[in-house]
Write a protein that holds these residues in place. Structure first.
Motif, PDB file in Angstrom:
ATOM      1  N   VAL A 180       5.514   5.098   7.029  1.00 47.93           N
ATOM      2  CA  VAL A 180       5.468   3.653   6.817  1.00 47.93           C
ATOM      3  C   VAL A 180       6.095   2.991   8.042  1.00 47.93           C
ATOM      4  O   VAL A 180       7.018   3.544   8.654  1.00 47.93           O
ATOM      5  CB  VAL A 180       6.209   3.215   5.540  1.00 47.93           C
ATOM      6  N   HIS A 181       5.603   1.803   8.410  1.00 49.36           N
ATOM      7  CA  HIS A 181       6.137   1.149   9.610  1.00 49.36           C
ATOM      8  C   HIS A 181       5.667  -0.301   9.665  1.00 49.36           C
ATOM      9  O   HIS A 181       5.291  -0.804  10.724  1.00 49.36           O
ATOM     10  CB  HIS A 181       5.678   1.904  10.859  1.00 49.36           C
ATOM     11  N   ASP A 182       5.685  -0.980   8.521  1.00 44.07           N
ATOM     12  CA  ASP A 182       5.161  -2.342   8.472  1.00 44.07           C
ATOM     13  C   ASP A 182       6.291  -3.362   8.597  1.00 44.07           C
ATOM     14  O   ASP A 182       7.429  -3.100   8.213  1.00 44.07           O
ATOM     15  CB  ASP A 182       4.411  -2.579   7.154  1.00 44.07           C
ATOM     16  N   TRP A 183       5.956  -4.546   9.097  1.00 45.79           N
ATOM     17  CA  TRP A 183       6.934  -5.621   9.163  1.00 45.79           C
ATOM     18  C   TRP A 183       7.337  -6.098   7.768  1.00 45.79           C
ATOM     19  O   TRP A 183       8.468  -6.518   7.550  1.00 45.79           O
ATOM     20  CB  TRP A 183       6.366  -6.794   9.974  1.00 45.79           C
ATOM     21  N   ASP A 184       6.387  -6.015   6.841  1.00 44.49           N
ATOM     22  CA  ASP A 184       6.611  -6.489   5.475  1.00 44.49           C
ATOM     23  C   ASP A 184       7.071  -5.317   4.608  1.00 44.49           C
ATOM     24  O   ASP A 184       6.324  -4.358   4.399  1.00 44.49           O
ATOM     25  CB  ASP A 184       5.313  -7.083   4.921  1.00 44.49           C
ATOM     26  N   GLU A 185       8.297  -5.365   4.100  1.00 42.94           N
ATOM     27  CA  GLU A 185       8.806  -4.239   3.316  1.00 42.94           C
ATOM     28  C   GLU A 185       8.007  -4.023   2.035  1.00 42.94           C
ATOM     29  O   GLU A 185       7.942  -2.910   1.522  1.00 42.94           O
ATOM     30  CB  GLU A 185      10.281  -4.414   3.001  1.00 42.94           C
ATOM     31  N   LYS A 186       7.385  -5.075   1.522  1.00 45.57           N
ATOM     32  CA  LYS A 186       6.564  -4.912   0.320  1.00 45.57           C
ATOM     33  C   LYS A 186       5.376  -3.999   0.592  1.00 45.57           C
ATOM     34  O   LYS A 186       4.968  -3.237  -0.293  1.00 45.57           O
ATOM     35  CB  LYS A 186       6.092  -6.275  -0.181  1.00 45.57           C
ATOM     36  N   VAL A 187       4.829  -4.075   1.795  1.00 47.25           N
ATOM     37  CA  VAL A 187       3.712  -3.194   2.157  1.00 47.25           C
ATOM     38  C   VAL A 187       4.179  -1.744   2.195  1.00 47.25           C
ATOM     39  O   VAL A 187       3.515  -0.838   1.671  1.00 47.25           O
ATOM     40  CB  VAL A 187       3.113  -3.611   3.515  1.00 47.25           C
ATOM     41  N   ASP A 188       5.332  -1.491   2.804  1.00 46.36           N
ATOM     42  CA  ASP A 188       5.873  -0.127   2.858  1.00 46.36           C
ATOM     43  C   ASP A 188       6.126   0.427   1.457  1.00 46.36           C
ATOM     44  O   ASP A 188       5.810   1.590   1.157  1.00 46.36           O
ATOM     45  CB  ASP A 188       7.170  -0.104   3.664  1.00 46.36           C
ATOM     46  N   ILE A 189       6.690  -0.394   0.602  1.00 47.80           N
ATOM     47  CA  ILE A 189       6.980   0.052  -0.766  1.00 47.80           C
ATOM     48  C   ILE A 189       5.689   0.314  -1.529  1.00 47.80           C
ATOM     49  O   ILE A 189       5.583   1.297  -2.288  1.00 47.80           O
ATOM     50  CB  ILE A 189       7.864  -0.984  -1.479  1.00 47.80           C
ATOM     51  N   GLU A 190       4.690  -0.520  -1.307  1.00 48.19           N
ATOM     52  CA  GLU A 190       3.395  -0.291  -1.967  1.00 48.19           C
ATOM     53  C   GLU A 190       2.801   1.060  -1.555  1.00 48.19           C
ATOM     54  O   GLU A 190       2.241   1.780  -2.388  1.00 48.19           O
ATOM     55  CB  GLU A 190       2.417  -1.414  -1.614  1.00 48.19           C
ATOM     56  N   HIS A 191       2.918   1.411  -0.284  1.00 53.29           N
ATOM     57  CA  HIS A 191       2.347   2.676   0.199  1.00 53.29           C
ATOM     58  C   HIS A 191       2.967   3.879  -0.502  1.00 53.29           C
ATOM     59  O   HIS A 191       2.253   4.776  -0.960  1.00 53.29           O
ATOM     60  CB  HIS A 191       2.545   2.790   1.709  1.00 53.29           C
ATOM     61  N   ILE A 192       4.302   3.907  -0.573  1.00 52.55           N
ATOM     62  CA  ILE A 192       4.920   5.079  -1.209  1.00 52.55           C
ATOM     63  C   ILE A 192       4.679   5.084  -2.707  1.00 52.55           C
ATOM     64  O   ILE A 192       4.456   6.142  -3.310  1.00 52.55           O
ATOM     65  CB  ILE A 192       6.430   5.162  -0.894  1.00 52.55           C
ATOM     66  N   THR A 193       4.694   3.916  -3.313  1.00 53.84           N
ATOM     67  CA  THR A 193       4.508   3.836  -4.765  1.00 53.84           C
ATOM     68  C   THR A 193       3.114   4.278  -5.164  1.00 53.84           C
ATOM     69  O   THR A 193       2.930   5.038  -6.125  1.00 53.84           O
ATOM     70  CB  THR A 193       4.768   2.397  -5.242  1.00 53.84           C
ATOM     71  N   ASP A 194       2.117   3.840  -4.392  1.00 52.11           N
ATOM     72  CA  ASP A 194       0.737   4.145  -4.738  1.00 52.11           C
ATOM     73  C   ASP A 194       0.451   5.648  -4.643  1.00 52.11           C
ATOM     74  O   ASP A 194      -0.052   6.256  -5.600  1.00 52.11           O
ATOM     75  CB  ASP A 194      -0.222   3.376  -3.828  1.00 52.11           C
ATOM     76  N   VAL A 195       0.775   6.265  -3.516  1.00 44.87           N
ATOM     77  CA  VAL A 195       0.416   7.674  -3.348  1.00 44.87           C
ATOM     78  C   VAL A 195       1.283   8.574  -4.226  1.00 44.87           C
ATOM     79  O   VAL A 195       0.800   9.585  -4.779  1.00 44.87           O
ATOM     80  CB  VAL A 195       0.491   8.096  -1.869  1.00 44.87           C
ATOM     81  N   ALA A 196       2.558   8.222  -4.394  1.00 46.22           N
ATOM     82  CA  ALA A 196       3.426   9.041  -5.247  1.00 46.22           C
ATOM     83  C   ALA A 196       2.974   8.979  -6.701  1.00 46.22           C
ATOM     84  O   ALA A 196       2.970  10.013  -7.404  1.00 46.22           O
ATOM     85  CB  ALA A 196       4.874   8.573  -5.127  1.00 46.22           C
ATOM     86  N   THR A 197       2.570   7.811  -7.151  1.00 45.64           N
ATOM     87  CA  THR A 197       2.070   7.681  -8.524  1.00 45.64           C
ATOM     88  C   THR A 197       0.754   8.424  -8.690  1.00 45.64           C
ATOM     89  O   THR A 197       0.523   9.111  -9.698  1.00 45.64           O
ATOM     90  CB  THR A 197       1.888   6.198  -8.879  1.00 45.64           C
ATOM     91  N   HIS A 198      -0.109   8.314  -7.688  1.00 45.14           N
ATOM     92  CA  HIS A 198      -1.414   8.986  -7.743  1.00 45.14           C
ATOM     93  C   HIS A 198      -1.266  10.510  -7.799  1.00 45.14           C
ATOM     94  O   HIS A 198      -2.010  11.183  -8.516  1.00 45.14           O
ATOM     95  CB  HIS A 198      -2.234   8.593  -6.518  1.00 45.14           C
ATOM     96  N   MET A 199      -0.286  11.059  -7.065  1.00 48.27           N
ATOM     97  CA  MET A 199      -0.113  12.510  -6.986  1.00 48.27           C
ATOM     98  C   MET A 199       0.953  13.029  -7.953  1.00 48.27           C
ATOM     99  O   MET A 199       1.263  14.219  -7.937  1.00 48.27           O
ATOM    100  CB  MET A 199       0.275  12.915  -5.554  1.00 48.27           C
TER     101      MET A 199
END
Length: 399
Positions: free
Chosen positions: A159-178
């Protein structure tokens, strides 16, 4: 007594099969793998090799220094040779990547793979797939499914986005999916700033805490380098606060001295020194020993090239942590794959359904593909105890 009788330095630029955009260097697209290669040769013909990432001409001036420091020295005396590498560091030139080449010779002399010479007995390493690019949530799900199908049970994303909400969405989405099928970890790449081509966010302790909370909520395996590398006190506060393990330590070029201080301070739960940066093989193993004594974890970093991967594999296999931790396997299809990552090595270091089988040949356990080296490499310096040669044509053609 066996002594170092020859030195050769090469600059290698080999093509990748597809473009690769490393998350930690914003604005960069790599089409090649580029590195410096050193070959030390003893008076009885034993060779020691190592290779370190490099962009252009930044290390072309070290030839005479290497000749002065190492020609005529015993490759068996690692402490003395490491002291001489430290002499270069005092002058502002960190070259710990040279030290593994001496271990290559020492292990060849002993007729053993390096990790066995170092007392290791772990012939197979459990790997985690380590991605290197930023991807949207849909592409990240697809990548995780592909790595699971390959046999990996853990994957690290970026993750490396200016918006922390985007970074949190990335980890939440893939972790929930897997969830329940694969463990997910994340590298925030906040420990250093490579902003020559584009700017990048710099996390505060408060942002790191909020991210760690989100990571714990979806049961990430660990959060890697969420704070700047020199902020030891802030790291210790974050680690004490976090419900998910905090990891890091790959680029602390002062080596054992700095990492030992960080271990005592409890900056991280998991320490990830890279022998190519953080003091070589010996200091990395000293860090692993201290980690054991202090009750924290150890797993080497490997994201450089094939040489960095196999050298750190030997360290990890001898660290005493191989039976309880996973080891980093850089893999980011289609650009960063073994065939490109391990350029000029005859047999790329492939995984075996999420495992790595340690080489059993003496030394570091690889053969240089001299045809590929001739094709993609330029020898720009040679020296022996009798003569020194610079290759101006090679220097002029280096980018």
């Amino acid at each position: 007594m066996q002594v170092i009788d020859g030195i050769e330095l090469y600059h290698v630029t080999a093509p990748l099969p597809a473009p690769f955009s490393p998350s930690w260097i914003p604005g960069t697209v790599r089409n090649t793998v580029t590195f410096y290669l050193v070959r030390f040769i003893t008076d009885d013909g034993v060779e020691g090799w190592s290779g370190f990432t490099g962009a252009g001409r930044e290390r072309v001036g070290i030839g005479h220094t290497l000749a002065d420091l190492f020609l005529g020295e015993s490759p068996e005396d690692i402490d003395r040779l490491a002291e001489r590498i430290h002499i270069m560091a005092v002058g502002g030139n960190f070259n710990w990547w040279l030290e593994p080449a001496f271990w290559d010779i020492k292990a060849k002399n002993a007729g053993l793979p390096l990790y066995k010479l170092l007392g290791g007995s772990s012939d197979r390493l459990r790997l985690y797939a380590s991605s290197g690019e930023l991807r949207d949530t849909g592409a990240r799900r697809e990548e995780a499914e592909a790595r699971l199908a390959d046999g990996f049970d853990t994957m690290k994303i970026r993750v490396h986005d200016w918006d922390e909400k985007v970074d949190i969405e990335h980890i939440t989405d893939v972790a929930t999916h897997m969830q329940g099928r694969m463990k997910i970890s994340v590298d925030c790449n906040q420990a250093f700033r490579l902003t020559a081509k584009a700017d990048a966010p710099l996390w505060s302790l408060d942002r790191a805490k909020r991210f760690a909370d989100a990571a714990a909520d979806v049961e990430l395996a660990w959060v890697e380098e969420p704070l700047f590398g020199e902020w030891h006190e802030e790291m210790a506060k974050l680690t004490a606060y976090s419900r998910v393990p905090i990891a890091g330590g790959e680029l602390h070029v002062m080596g054992y001295a700095e990492l030992a201080r960080m271990i005592k301070m409890r900056c991280y739960n998991i320490y990830q020194p890279d022998a190519m940066f953080t003091g070589g093989v010996k200091q990395s193993l000293d860090v692993a020993k201290l980690c054991r004594e202090e009750g924290v974890k150890f797993s080497s970093h490997t994201w450089t090239n094939g040489f960095g991967f196999i050298i750190n594999a030997h360290v990890f296999a001898a660290s005493g942590f191989a039976d309880e931790m996973v080891f980093e396997y850089p893999l980011n299809e289609p650009g960063w794959v073994p065939e490109g990552r391990d350029a000029i090595i005859k047999q790329p270091f492939m995984h075996d359904k999420g495992w790595f089988n340690m080489p059993q040949t003496p030394g570091l356990g690889f053969e240089i593909d001299h045809e590929q080296l001739k094709k993609y490499g330029k020898c720009f310096f040679k020296a022996s105890r009798k003569e020194v040669h610079w290759m101006p044509e090679a220097l002029a053609s280096m980018t």
